[in-house]
Motif scaffolding. Sequence first.
Motif, PDB file in Angstrom:
ATOM      1  N   THR A   4       0.844  -1.209   0.000  1.00 43.52           N
ATOM      2  CA  THR A   4       0.000   0.000   0.000  1.00 43.52           C
ATOM      3  C   THR A   4       0.871   1.247   0.000  1.00 43.52           C
ATOM      4  N   TYR A   5       2.151   1.076  -0.348  1.00 44.24           N
ATOM      5  CA  TYR A   5       3.035   2.245  -0.298  1.00 44.24           C
ATOM      6  C   TYR A   5       2.551   3.318  -1.278  1.00 44.24           C
ATOM      7  N   PRO A   6       2.844   4.586  -0.986  1.00 42.04           N
ATOM      8  CA  PRO A   6       2.357   5.665  -1.857  1.00 42.04           C
ATOM      9  C   PRO A   6       2.872   5.483  -3.290  1.00 42.04           C
ATOM     10  N   CYS A  59       0.851  -0.955 -10.912  1.00 44.03           N
ATOM     11  CA  CYS A  59       1.337  -2.113 -11.665  1.00 44.03           C
ATOM     12  C   CYS A  59       1.967  -1.638 -12.967  1.00 44.03           C
ATOM     13  N   ASP A  60       3.119  -2.227 -13.312  1.00 45.53           N
ATOM     14  CA  ASP A  60       3.789  -1.773 -14.533  1.00 45.53           C
ATOM     15  C   ASP A  60       3.397  -2.597 -15.762  1.00 45.53           C
ATOM     16  N   VAL A  61       2.275  -3.308 -15.637  1.00 44.55           N
ATOM     17  CA  VAL A  61       1.716  -4.032 -16.793  1.00 44.55           C
ATOM     18  C   VAL A  61       0.321  -3.431 -17.043  1.00 44.55           C
ATOM     19  N   ALA A  67      15.849   6.215   1.917  1.00 46.70           N
ATOM     20  CA  ALA A  67      15.196   5.165   1.129  1.00 46.70           C
ATOM     21  C   ALA A  67      16.316   4.273   0.624  1.00 46.70           C
ATOM     22  N   ILE A  68      16.290   3.007   1.021  1.00 47.19           N
ATOM     23  CA  ILE A  68      17.383   2.104   0.638  1.00 47.19           C
ATOM     24  C   ILE A  68      16.907   1.148  -0.437  1.00 47.19           C
ATOM     25  N   GLY A  69      17.677   1.096  -1.549  1.00 50.73           N
ATOM     26  CA  GLY A  69      17.282   0.282  -2.695  1.00 50.73           C
ATOM     27  C   GLY A  69      16.601   1.152  -3.728  1.00 50.73           C
ATOM     28  N   GLY A  73      14.657  -0.158  -6.632  1.00 51.55           N
ATOM     29  CA  GLY A  73      13.937  -1.047  -7.541  1.00 51.55           C
ATOM     30  C   GLY A  73      12.547  -0.520  -7.857  1.00 51.55           C
ATOM     31  N   SER A  74      11.685  -1.423  -8.334  1.00 46.48           N
ATOM     32  CA  SER A  74      10.329  -1.057  -8.788  1.00 46.48           C
ATOM     33  C   SER A  74       9.561  -0.265  -7.737  1.00 46.48           C
ATOM     34  N   SER A  75       9.658  -0.694  -6.470  1.00 46.66           N
ATOM     35  CA  SER A  75       8.846  -0.046  -5.430  1.00 46.66           C
ATOM     36  C   SER A  75       9.385   1.350  -5.114  1.00 46.66           C
ATOM     37  N   THR A  76      10.704   1.437  -4.890  1.00 43.79           N
ATOM     38  CA  THR A  76      11.280   2.733  -4.487  1.00 43.79           C
ATOM     39  C   THR A  76      11.027   3.816  -5.530  1.00 43.79           C
ATOM     40  N   ILE A  77      11.193   3.460  -6.807  1.00 44.59           N
ATOM     41  CA  ILE A  77      11.042   4.523  -7.804  1.00 44.59           C
ATOM     42  C   ILE A  77       9.601   5.030  -7.867  1.00 44.59           C
ATOM     43  N   ARG A  92      22.424   1.078  -4.842  1.00 44.34           N
ATOM     44  CA  ARG A  92      23.566   0.176  -5.040  1.00 44.34           C
ATOM     45  C   ARG A  92      23.819  -0.012  -6.532  1.00 44.34           C
ATOM     46  N   THR A  93      22.735  -0.239  -7.276  1.00 46.57           N
ATOM     47  CA  THR A  93      22.850  -0.407  -8.724  1.00 46.57           C
ATOM     48  C   THR A  93      21.774   0.450  -9.387  1.00 46.57           C
ATOM     49  N   PRO A  94      22.138   1.276 -10.357  1.00 47.29           N
ATOM     50  CA  PRO A  94      21.075   2.065 -11.004  1.00 47.29           C
ATOM     51  C   PRO A  94      20.198   1.178 -11.892  1.00 47.29           C
ATOM     52  N   PHE A 136      12.966   0.575   3.660  1.00 45.26           N
ATOM     53  CA  PHE A 136      13.636  -0.409   2.808  1.00 45.26           C
ATOM     54  C   PHE A 136      12.784  -0.709   1.573  1.00 45.26           C
ATOM     55  N   GLY A 137      13.366  -0.434   0.424  1.00 42.67           N
ATOM     56  CA  GLY A 137      12.736  -0.843  -0.843  1.00 42.67           C
ATOM     57  C   GLY A 137      13.631  -1.912  -1.434  1.00 42.67           C
ATOM     58  N   THR A 138      13.982  -2.879  -0.568  1.00 45.26           N
ATOM     59  CA  THR A 138      15.028  -3.846  -0.909  1.00 45.26           C
ATOM     60  C   THR A 138      14.482  -5.188  -1.390  1.00 45.26           C
ATOM     61  N   SER A 182      20.771 -10.294 -10.165  1.00 40.95           N
ATOM     62  CA  SER A 182      19.401  -9.880  -9.832  1.00 40.95           C
ATOM     63  C   SER A 182      18.747 -10.911  -8.924  1.00 40.95           C
ATOM     64  N   TRP A 183      17.551 -10.577  -8.414  1.00 41.10           N
ATOM     65  CA  TRP A 183      16.837 -11.528  -7.543  1.00 41.10           C
ATOM     66  C   TRP A 183      16.282 -12.698  -8.356  1.00 41.10           C
ATOM     67  N   TYR A 184      16.420 -12.627  -9.680  1.00 41.34           N
ATOM     68  CA  TYR A 184      15.980 -13.761 -10.500  1.00 41.34           C
ATOM     69  C   TYR A 184      16.899 -14.970 -10.284  1.00 41.34           C
TER      70      TYR A 184
HETATM   71  P1  NAP Z   1      13.708  -4.943  -6.195  1.00 40.38           P
HETATM   72  O1  NAP Z   1      13.234  -4.551  -7.518  1.00 40.38           O
HETATM   73  O2  NAP Z   1      14.250  -6.297  -5.962  1.00 40.38           O
HETATM   74  O3  NAP Z   1      14.745  -3.855  -5.751  1.00 40.38           O
HETATM   75  C1  NAP Z   1      15.478  -4.005  -4.588  1.00 40.38           C
HETATM   76  C2  NAP Z   1      16.454  -2.854  -4.511  1.00 40.38           C
HETATM   77  O4  NAP Z   1      17.095  -2.946  -3.260  1.00 40.38           O
HETATM   78  C3  NAP Z   1      17.525  -2.915  -5.575  1.00 40.38           C
HETATM   79  O5  NAP Z   1      17.826  -1.626  -5.983  1.00 40.38           O
HETATM   80  C4  NAP Z   1      18.686  -3.558  -4.842  1.00 40.38           C
HETATM   81  O6  NAP Z   1      19.935  -3.207  -5.344  1.00 40.38           O
HETATM   82  C5  NAP Z   1      18.498  -2.949  -3.473  1.00 40.38           C
HETATM   83  N1  NAP Z   1      19.122  -3.748  -2.444  1.00 40.38           N
HETATM   84  C6  NAP Z   1      18.853  -5.024  -2.115  1.00 40.38           C
HETATM   85  N2  NAP Z   1      19.639  -5.423  -1.123  1.00 40.38           N
HETATM   86  C7  NAP Z   1      20.429  -4.367  -0.811  1.00 40.38           C
HETATM   87  C8  NAP Z   1      21.468  -4.159   0.120  1.00 40.38           C
HETATM   88  N3  NAP Z   1      21.871  -5.143   0.934  1.00 40.38           N
HETATM   89  N4  NAP Z   1      22.068  -2.951   0.152  1.00 40.38           N
HETATM   90  C9  NAP Z   1      21.690  -1.970  -0.696  1.00 40.38           C
HETATM   91  N5  NAP Z   1      20.715  -2.113  -1.612  1.00 40.38           N
HETATM   92  C10 NAP Z   1      20.097  -3.300  -1.661  1.00 40.38           C
HETATM   93  O7  NAP Z   1      12.550  -4.775  -5.082  1.00 40.38           O
HETATM   94  P2  NAP Z   1      11.117  -4.117  -5.235  1.00 40.38           P
HETATM   95  O8  NAP Z   1      11.231  -2.744  -5.721  1.00 40.38           O
HETATM   96  O9  NAP Z   1      10.371  -4.362  -3.982  1.00 40.38           O
HETATM   97  O10 NAP Z   1      10.474  -4.985  -6.363  1.00 40.38           O
HETATM   98  C11 NAP Z   1      10.499  -6.403  -6.325  1.00 40.38           C
HETATM   99  C12 NAP Z   1       9.691  -6.945  -7.458  1.00 40.38           C
HETATM  100  O11 NAP Z   1       8.322  -6.732  -7.181  1.00 40.38           O
HETATM  101  C13 NAP Z   1       9.912  -6.268  -8.791  1.00 40.38           C
HETATM  102  O12 NAP Z   1      11.014  -6.752  -9.481  1.00 40.38           O
HETATM  103  C14 NAP Z   1       8.621  -6.541  -9.495  1.00 40.38           C
HETATM  104  O13 NAP Z   1       8.624  -7.842 -10.020  1.00 40.38           O
HETATM  105  C15 NAP Z   1       7.631  -6.455  -8.364  1.00 40.38           C
HETATM  106  N6  NAP Z   1       7.080  -5.096  -8.284  1.00 40.38           N
HETATM  107  C16 NAP Z   1       6.409  -4.623  -9.332  1.00 40.38           C
HETATM  108  C17 NAP Z   1       5.937  -3.355  -9.293  1.00 40.38           C
HETATM  109  C18 NAP Z   1       5.244  -2.812 -10.457  1.00 40.38           C
HETATM  110  O14 NAP Z   1       4.507  -3.456 -11.118  1.00 40.38           O
HETATM  111  N7  NAP Z   1       5.449  -1.586 -10.730  1.00 40.38           N
HETATM  112  C19 NAP Z   1       6.104  -2.541  -8.200  1.00 40.38           C
HETATM  113  C20 NAP Z   1       6.786  -3.060  -7.137  1.00 40.38           C
HETATM  114  C21 NAP Z   1       7.277  -4.333  -7.176  1.00 40.38           C
HETATM  115  P3  NAP Z   1      20.700  -4.139  -6.424  1.00 40.38           P
HETATM  116  O15 NAP Z   1      20.014  -3.869  -7.722  1.00 40.38           O
HETATM  117  O16 NAP Z   1      22.098  -3.715  -6.365  1.00 40.38           O
HETATM  118  O17 NAP Z   1      20.506  -5.561  -5.962  1.00 40.38           O
END
Ligand code: NAP
Length: 493
Positions: A52-54, A58-60, A178-180, A182-186, A204-206, A337-339, A454-456
């Motif tokens: 429920t974060y602000p 969904c990116d689809v 804001a740490i991380g 990824g999809s959520s943080t941006i 950590r990684t753009p 944490f958006g990790t 990646s987390w994949y």
């Molecule tokens: P994420 O995409 O996995 O991003 C995690 C972020 O945290 C990355 O930037 C990662 O950096 C960083 N991170 C992880 N461990 C760290 C550490 N120890 N120190 C510093 N940085 C760290 O997580 P998310 O944003 O929650 O999204 C997860 C998945 O959920 C997405 O890939 C997507 O499938 C889904 N999702 C989708 C949407 C959407 O539809 N828009 C929205 C939210 C989530 P690194 O890249 O260096 O690992």
Amino acid sequence: MSDPTDVPHVPIAIVGTGFSGLGVAIALLRAGFQFTLFERHNDIGGTWLENTYPGCQCDVPSNLYSFSFAPNPDWSQTYSFQPEIWDYLKRVAEQFDLRRHVRFDHKIYESAWDEVAQRWRIETSHGPWTADVLILGAGALNVPAIPNLPGLEHFAGKIFHSARWDHQYDLVGKRVAAIGTGSSTIQFVPQIQPQVKQLFVYQRTPPWILPHMNRPVTPREQARYRRFPWLQKLARLRVYWVQEFFSLAFTKFPRMARNAAKLGRDHLARQIADPNLRRRLTPDYEPGCKRILISNDYYPALTAENVELVTDDIREVRPNSILTADGQERAIDAIIFGTGFKVTDNPMSQHVRGRGGVTLAQTWADNGARAYLGTTVPGFPNLLLMTGPNTGIGHTSLIVMIEAQLRYIVQCLRWLKRRRLTTFEVRSEPFVKFNDELQTRMKRTVWINGRCRSWYLDQHGRNTTLWPDFTWKFCLKTRRFNPRDYSWTAETS
Ligand code: NAP
């Protein structure tokens, strides 16, 4: 131990009420099966209840990120935000009268195959249950991953994860980390930036970020969809094939993904004037290797006066600050944490025990998470995994994969029921063949060759999460259930 006869029994237990759990329930309902859903929360929705974060969106496109059998002509945007998706799921649950099948507030602690009784014993927060068949629809992105940062336990301020947003905590006037990125943080950074006093974004990684194509759906379009449902079907089909095109770049011709790099660099150049900031935001790996993100407001938020992008490693968290490797200490009131999530190391696999008490985690320890068609695992009779290993998607809607699994599962259970059989278990030969072919195909993908982590990928660098091909190929493979892929037993009494 309670007397086994006291334990309530259900023919089919489904864990989770997100898209997977609800989808299975609807498919089983239509096929005339009896089932019970177990949900740890007090409402349905899965990921769309929890996140429920602000700015959560969904990116689809919604026309594809929804059930094909339950179209919604009322989407207000082409890419929906969380509240609308959650409402959609709640409406679908009403439409199919699913709530009466749900045991809310039932957290599953452990599920174990009972060799003698030939059924699953499920330990829940409300006591044990048994089930002939267990369907896990709890999803892969449900256990937040919090990095083990030195000193984090001593932090005196507020800490929460993007998927457990604390709406009671007022961010106004706070210094926030804001740490991380990824999809959520941006998505949440542009939303909270105007409220906070200072925002430090620890990257950590753009990520690769492309322009967002979202737009409002006009009342005329909605009216047309309502009047002519086939128009929405057509729109869904169009989105499907456009998205499917991206699979070519990710899985067949990784060089094509480089076109996305140009789009990403142009987007960055348009939105970030400062060359130093631009350099630090430019990824050095192939687009698609990590999920490609879409946003029009993230980069501009980073240029706001109260925002700083921090790219030095975090060395230590102190009670009121964060120290980075360059020796800079920044005063912080709250850490968000958006990790991401525990995916390849999801604890759920430690709590599902098959034959001989062996857990899924133990079964997968050497060769990584594997399942036949992402659904069944040798040694785990009468267990069906929704969105199991290698059914994730990097380029399109997961709902396509979910619906393919639903059709497959219903056929499997029909076979079991009609022949009055007791158990099914995938044979090792098709299981091994399927996974060997899958990993061979995986070698060509951008997720393996794209120069990123990646987390994949699991700890051994194997991609055990994504489907390495077109989704229609998965649909074809799961279209006809082949009973010869399984060994079956019948009741002996
Ligand atoms: P994420 O995409 O996995 O991003 C995690 C972020 O945290 C990355 O930037 C990662 O950096 C960083 N991170 C992880 N461990 C760290 C550490 N120890 N120190 C510093 N940085 C760290 O997580 P998310 O944003 O929650 O999204 C997860 C998945 O959920 C997405 O890939 C997507 O499938 C889904 N999702 C989708 C949407 C959407 O539809 N828009 C929205 C939210 C989530 P690194 O890249 O260096 O690992």
